[in-house]
Design a protein around this motif. Structure first.
Motif, PDB file in Angstrom:
ATOM      1  N   ARG A 259      -7.199  -0.898   7.416  1.00  0.00           N
ATOM      2  CA  ARG A 259      -6.619   0.343   7.937  1.00  0.00           C
ATOM      3  C   ARG A 259      -5.222   0.617   7.382  1.00  0.00           C
ATOM      4  N   THR A 260      -4.465  -0.436   7.117  1.00  0.00           N
ATOM      5  CA  THR A 260      -3.080  -0.268   6.670  1.00  0.00           C
ATOM      6  C   THR A 260      -2.929  -0.401   5.160  1.00  0.00           C
ATOM      7  N   SER A 261      -4.048  -0.473   4.440  1.00  0.00           N
ATOM      8  CA  SER A 261      -3.989  -0.667   2.987  1.00  0.00           C
ATOM      9  C   SER A 261      -3.824   0.655   2.249  1.00  0.00           C
ATOM     10  N   SER A 262      -3.330   0.582   1.032  1.00  0.00           N
ATOM     11  CA  SER A 262      -3.209   1.781   0.198  1.00  0.00           C
ATOM     12  C   SER A 262      -4.585   2.323  -0.172  1.00  0.00           C
ATOM     13  N   ARG A 263      -5.565   1.432  -0.297  1.00  0.00           N
ATOM     14  CA  ARG A 263      -6.929   1.854  -0.611  1.00  0.00           C
ATOM     15  C   ARG A 263      -7.488   2.738   0.508  1.00  0.00           C
ATOM     16  N   PHE A 264      -7.236   2.353   1.760  1.00  0.00           N
ATOM     17  CA  PHE A 264      -7.678   3.165   2.893  1.00  0.00           C
ATOM     18  C   PHE A 264      -7.031   4.545   2.846  1.00  0.00           C
TER      19      PHE A 264
END
Length: 293
Positions: A259-264
């Motif tokens: 949820r906190t990733s750049s991919r998300f």
């Protein structure tokens, strides 16, 4: 180990090593929507011809502007509606295959639709009672389903004693007690606060992965769709139709790290852009035509 610890262990295992198995496109089809369309007697053309294949183990989400027919398509797949034209296959056959071993279907509605006069365990046991499963066989299955949704302690409670999120967990347990292979969910968390919704999303993605469910989910939430799905179908309206697909090629199950990733964030922006395009397309094609949910 409690439900929260089990979910954390599943997420940690997935982060360390993606689950083995063939690529999704090599899995056998569970649902095939073959040029299926739907019109209602009042003149509403809810769905233009739709072609869609959902394969074993997929978590497929339907999303789109209001009136694009997401719920109508889900109800066609549940055999609650019949297509006006075209057809739907379940496990490469007609609906008579549904209910056999390895071919069970369950539906979770927007509202928990619990019997207020009955205790939680009785509500969860209802599908087994309808199948005339003897109580000695049904009781351990009810207990297991409640444990899976973290409500083993609430078996003797009444729905009025539970929060909205807990009532929805009971509804999910009632679906799981039938040991489904295909789980259909129509905006089940839409009325819940964000904290409760995220918690139930965490549980659902872990359960789907653990039980190798094929899931078709309807939502209006971009964030929920990206978090839960292996594939997202963006629909447009007037009439309802498949507009675009977005593949979420990330390991399952997922947690706050995703949820906190750049991919998300990138995937949310991609889906948001697709929804904007779908909304524009919906306004530009037959906008005066009555539409359905």
């Amino acid at each position: 180990m409690g439900p929260a610890s089990q979910r954390a262990a599943l997420v940690q295992a997935a982060a360390a090593k993606p689950p083995p198995g063939p690529e999704p496109h090599l899995q056998p089809p569970v649902v095939e929507v073959l040029s299926a369309e739907k019109s209602f007697a009042n003149g509403t053309r809810a769905l233009a011809p739709i072609d869609l294949t959902v394969r074993a183990g997929e978590f497929l989400t339907l999303i789109g502007p209001s009136g694009c027919g997401k719920s109508t398509l889900l109800k066609l797949i549940a055999n609650l509606y019949e297509p006006t034209d075209g057809r739907i296959n379940w496990w490469r056959g007609d609906f008579r295959k549904v209910g056999q071993d390895g071919r069970r279907l369950a539906f979770v509605f927007q509202d928990p639709t619990l019997m207020p006069w009955a205790r939680v365990a009785t509500n969860v046991r209802l599908p087994l009672d309808l199948e005339r499963v003897p109580k000695p066989q049904a009781t351990p299955r009810v207990a297991a389903a409640l444990e899976q949704v973290g409500l083993g302690h609430a078996a003797r409670s009444f729905p009025r004693q539970l929060s909205g999120g807990m009532r929805m967990r009971v509804s999910i347990a009632r679906a799981l007690v039938t040991e489904p292979n295909l789980l259909l969910m129509d905006e089940p968390f839409g009325a819940l606060d964000e904290f409760t919704r995220n918690k139930l999303d965490d549980d659902l993605v872990a359960l789907s992965w653990e039980r190798k469910l094929t899931t078709i989910f309807v939502t209006h939430s971009i964030y929920e769709a990206v978090f839960l799905s292996t594939r997202i179908v963006v629909m447009a309206a007037n009439p309802g139709r498949v507009f675009r697909e977005v593949v979420i090629d990330e390991p399952m199950p997922r947690g706050d790290d995703f949820r906190t990733s750049s991919r998300f964030a990138d995937l949310c922006r991609e889906l948001s852009a697709a929804l904007t395009d779908a909304s524009i397309a919906s306004q530009g094609k037959g906008a005066k035509t009555p539409c359905a949910r």
